[in-house]
Design an enzyme around this catalytic site. Sequence first.
Site, PDB file in Angstrom:
ATOM      1  N   CYS A  97      14.249  27.837  12.012  1.00  0.00           N
ATOM      2  CA  CYS A  97      14.760  28.906  12.879  1.00  0.00           C
ATOM      3  C   CYS A  97      16.210  28.727  13.300  1.00  0.00           C
ATOM      4  O   CYS A  97      16.790  29.619  13.924  1.00  0.00           O
ATOM      5  CB  CYS A  97      13.876  29.045  14.122  1.00  0.00           C
ATOM      6  SG  CYS A  97      13.962  27.629  15.249  1.00  0.00           S
ATOM      7  N   CYS A 100      12.099  20.615  17.663  1.00  0.00           N
ATOM      8  CA  CYS A 100      12.797  21.899  17.653  1.00  0.00           C
ATOM      9  C   CYS A 100      12.628  22.558  19.018  1.00  0.00           C
ATOM     10  O   CYS A 100      11.542  22.536  19.604  1.00  0.00           O
ATOM     11  CB  CYS A 100      12.207  22.792  16.559  1.00  0.00           C
ATOM     12  SG  CYS A 100      12.635  24.536  16.709  1.00  0.00           S
ATOM     13  N   LYS A 160     -17.344 -15.659  -8.894  1.00  0.00           N
ATOM     14  CA  LYS A 160     -17.389 -17.087  -9.201  1.00  0.00           C
ATOM     15  C   LYS A 160     -18.800 -17.472  -9.627  1.00  0.00           C
ATOM     16  O   LYS A 160     -19.782 -17.009  -9.029  1.00  0.00           O
ATOM     17  CB  LYS A 160     -17.016 -17.921  -7.963  1.00  0.00           C
ATOM     18  CG  LYS A 160     -15.624 -17.653  -7.411  1.00  0.00           C
ATOM     19  CD  LYS A 160     -15.374 -18.480  -6.147  1.00  0.00           C
ATOM     20  CE  LYS A 160     -14.005 -18.194  -5.557  1.00  0.00           C
ATOM     21  NZ  LYS A 160     -13.779 -18.946  -4.293  1.00  0.00           N
ATOM     22  N   LYS A 190     -10.829 -10.691  -2.602  1.00  0.00           N
ATOM     23  CA  LYS A 190      -9.555 -11.296  -3.007  1.00  0.00           C
ATOM     24  C   LYS A 190      -8.512 -10.906  -1.961  1.00  0.00           C
ATOM     25  O   LYS A 190      -8.008  -9.787  -1.965  1.00  0.00           O
ATOM     26  CB  LYS A 190      -9.146 -10.829  -4.396  1.00  0.00           C
ATOM     27  CG  LYS A 190      -7.899 -11.534  -4.926  1.00  0.00           C
ATOM     28  CD  LYS A 190      -7.573 -11.082  -6.347  1.00  0.00           C
ATOM     29  CE  LYS A 190      -6.377 -11.850  -6.889  1.00  0.00           C
ATOM     30  NZ  LYS A 190      -5.144 -11.602  -6.115  1.00  0.00           N
ATOM     31  N   SER A 221      -4.388 -20.500 -10.537  1.00  0.00           N
ATOM     32  CA  SER A 221      -4.508 -19.069 -10.264  1.00  0.00           C
ATOM     33  C   SER A 221      -5.714 -18.567 -11.058  1.00  0.00           C
ATOM     34  O   SER A 221      -6.302 -19.320 -11.840  1.00  0.00           O
ATOM     35  CB  SER A 221      -3.242 -18.324 -10.680  1.00  0.00           C
ATOM     36  OG  SER A 221      -3.034 -18.451 -12.073  1.00  0.00           O
ATOM     37  N   CYS A 242      10.406  30.139  16.637  1.00  0.00           N
ATOM     38  CA  CYS A 242      10.395  29.364  15.389  1.00  0.00           C
ATOM     39  C   CYS A 242       9.196  29.775  14.541  1.00  0.00           C
ATOM     40  O   CYS A 242       8.042  29.579  14.941  1.00  0.00           O
ATOM     41  CB  CYS A 242      10.337  27.870  15.694  1.00  0.00           C
ATOM     42  SG  CYS A 242      10.317  26.829  14.221  1.00  0.00           S
ATOM     43  N   ASP A 291       1.451  -7.300 -13.354  1.00  0.00           N
ATOM     44  CA  ASP A 291       0.250  -7.479 -14.172  1.00  0.00           C
ATOM     45  C   ASP A 291       0.467  -6.948 -15.585  1.00  0.00           C
ATOM     46  O   ASP A 291      -0.045  -7.511 -16.559  1.00  0.00           O
ATOM     47  CB  ASP A 291      -0.943  -6.758 -13.525  1.00  0.00           C
ATOM     48  CG  ASP A 291      -1.429  -7.453 -12.262  1.00  0.00           C
ATOM     49  OD1 ASP A 291      -1.140  -8.654 -12.096  1.00  0.00           O
ATOM     50  OD2 ASP A 291      -2.092  -6.793 -11.433  1.00  0.00           O
ATOM     51  N   LYS A 347      -9.544  -6.839 -10.337  1.00  0.00           N
ATOM     52  CA  LYS A 347      -8.515  -6.208  -9.508  1.00  0.00           C
ATOM     53  C   LYS A 347      -8.860  -4.747  -9.210  1.00  0.00           C
ATOM     54  O   LYS A 347      -9.411  -4.043 -10.051  1.00  0.00           O
ATOM     55  CB  LYS A 347      -7.146  -6.282 -10.202  1.00  0.00           C
ATOM     56  CG  LYS A 347      -6.635  -7.695 -10.468  1.00  0.00           C
ATOM     57  CD  LYS A 347      -6.204  -8.391  -9.194  1.00  0.00           C
ATOM     58  CE  LYS A 347      -4.903  -7.860  -8.643  1.00  0.00           C
ATOM     59  NZ  LYS A 347      -3.713  -8.184  -9.457  1.00  0.00           N
TER      60      LYS A 347
END
Length: 676
Positions: A405, A420, A284, A120, A84, A426, A39, A308
Site C-alpha cells: 500500500c 505496516c 548393530k 544416529k 566411523s 492496506c 556423502d 541415513k
Amino acid sequence: MVDQEKAKLELDKLNKQIQHHDVLYYVQDNPEISDAEYDELCRKRNLILNAFPKLTQSNDYQNNIGSSPDTKFAKVKHEEKMFSLDNAFNQQDVEKFITRTKKFLNINDNQSIPLSCELKIDGLSFSVIYKKGEIYQASTRGNGYFGENITTNVKTIKNLPHIIHNAPDLLEVRGEIYIDRCDFIQLNNDGNNFANPRNAAAGSVRQLDHNITAQRKLKYFMYTIVNTACLTQEELLYQLKIWGFCVNEHTITTDNIEEAFNFYNQVYNNRSNINYDIDGIIYKVNDIKSQHILGTTSKSPRWAIAYKFPAAEAKTQLNKISIQIGRTGVLTPIAELSPINIGGVIVTRASLHNKNEIERKDIREGDYVIVKRAGDVIPQIVDVDKNLRTQELTKFVFPTTCPSCGSSVYQAKQEASIYCTGELFCKDQILEKIKHFVSKDAFNIIGFGKKQLLFFYEQRLITNITDIFTLEEKISNSDVKLESLHGWGEKSMSNLFSAINNSKVISLENFIFALGIRFIGKYIAKILANHFSSYETWYNEMLKLAQNEDYSLNIQQIGSKTIGSLKMFFSQPHNLNMINDLVKHLTITDTQSSSYLSLIHGKIIVFTGELSSMSRSEAKIRSETAGAKVSSSLSKNTDFLIAGNNPGSKYKKAQSLNVQILTEDLWLQYTQSSEN
C-alpha cells in the site's frame, strides 16, 4: 589400463576434495557443503574402488577417519581405534549388510540376526577414560588413531559422571556430544553465528577457555564400552545406565528386519518432536561375540551400519526475496528458491523470519543457500555458501514503505518484526484479516477461498469485514452478474449466502478470536470469553481499558503484552466502528463455563495413544471446555500427558521429564467439575 589410469586421476581428485572437507568439518567446525553433498563424494569414491580393486591398495586415504587433530590441543592416541560407520541410503543397502553379515558368520539365510536399533545423533564423537573409577582423559575421535585432549572441557558437561562406582580399574566409554535445538537457537540469539547444532557442539567442546564451554549447555549420549564384558549391546547400554551415564531412550532390539525398518520410519516421521538433531538409525549386531568375529575393515566395523535419513538440508539458489504482509501488518521476508527436493518434498519457498535474520546471515538475492526442512516446520535458510557468491550480488535492502500500500513502516520496541502502518488502507492486510475472520475457528464461512475473497475485493463488494454480511444485498443491487463469471453458479452463490447467514449466530470466544487482535489466539480468546461470559461485559471492560490509563485487567494467564494489545486495539476509533457495525448483524451467545472448578483448568496437556471413549478432536474440545490448553508437543512445561491405548514415544519422554501421566479414566475425572 587407460580406464584405470583415468579412474586413478578421478580418485586422487576425490580424495583431495574429501580431505579438504574433512578438515573443515572435523577441525574447523565450518563445513562448506551439506552432508548429502559429502556423502555423494564418498559414494563416487567407493564406486571407483569397487570397479578397480587394485586402486584400493594404493588408496591410503581410505584408512583415515575424519581429520588430523587440531594442533591447538594436545594429541591423544586411541589404544582402540575410533571407527566411523558405513552408510546405507535405502532398504536394499541394509539388506545387503544383513546378507554379508550372515555369510561372514556362517548363518543360514532363513535364520535371523538380532539387531540393536539406535538413533544416529548428529554431534561430535568423543571418548572418556576412567582409571580406578575417576575420570582420567577425554578426547575427540580425530582421524581415528589420534584425537584431541578435551578433558577439561568435557568435565563441564552436566550429568557426565566424574566418579564411577563398581567399575573396572580401566574403563573406556564412547559417545556423542550434542546440543538441543532450543539451546542452539538461544546460543545464536546471544550473538554467536553457528550454522547448525552440530557445529555449535563441536565448536563449544574445542574452546580453549573451559568456562565458555561450561556456558554452552552441552549434552551427551554414551553408546559403547571398549572391550566390554557384556554379552549383548542391549546389556551394554543397560550397564552404562547403571554407571550413571546418559543413554538414549529411543532404542529397540529386534530380529525382524521389517520391525527394524518400521522403527526407522517411526523415528523419521516423528523426528521433529525430538529436540536434537538425528540423521539416521544405526543397526548393530546385538551379540558382542559376533561383533568380535565380524571385526572391522580399515575404516569401519563390519557389525554395524548407519541407515541415513533422506537429506533434511539441500543447497539451491535464492532467486528473489519477496515481502509478505500478514493480517497484523508484519512484513515477513520470503525466499523464492529454485525448486529443490528435500526429504522427498519439493521446496520452492523458505522463511527468512525478519530483517535482522537477513542481515545477520548476510543473505542476498542470487546467493546459493542451505535450506533445511524438519518435519512439518516451514523450510528455513540456515546458511549461505559464500564461496559461490559473485561480485555483483549486493546486500538486500529491506523496504522502508509497505510494498502493498505504500504506507510507512515501523519496528516495534523490543521486537524484530517490522509493521505496516496502513491497516485498513492496506490491501494485503485487509485480505488476510478477512481470510482469518471467515476461517474455521472464527466464523467458519465455507466458500470463501483466497480467489473468491480477491475477486470480491477487486469488485469492491467486500472491502472490510462488515461487508461480508451485506454481500447478498450488494450483489443484488450491482451490475455484476456472478452467474456469468467462471466458477460461479446459482448453487454456489446460494451455498455461500447460506453459510454467511448461518454464521451470524456465534460464540463470544469465536467472535473475539475472529477480530484478529494481536497476541489473541484461540486459547486466549477462550480465557477472555470464560472470564467475561457475555459480549456486553467484555466490550464495556475493553472500553474502560482503552479509555482509562490507570485501569488494568487481572486475569490468570493473560500477560501485560496481551493486555497492551487489547488496549491499543480498542483505542482506535476505526476498530470500534467496525465492531459496532458488525454486532448489528450478529447474535453473540454468552459463555456457559464451569471450567474454573476443573482439576485441569489452566494446565497444559498432551495426548498420546488411542482413546477408547471418544475421538482425539472430541477429547480436545472436552479438555479446552474444562479450561486446559491442549498442545501437540511435549516439553518440561507440560503439566499432564494423557495416555490412551498403545502410547507412542511421548510416554517415555514424559517419564524422563517427570511429567505427570494420567490414564484416560483419570483424565475424564479431572475434566469434571470438582463440585460434583
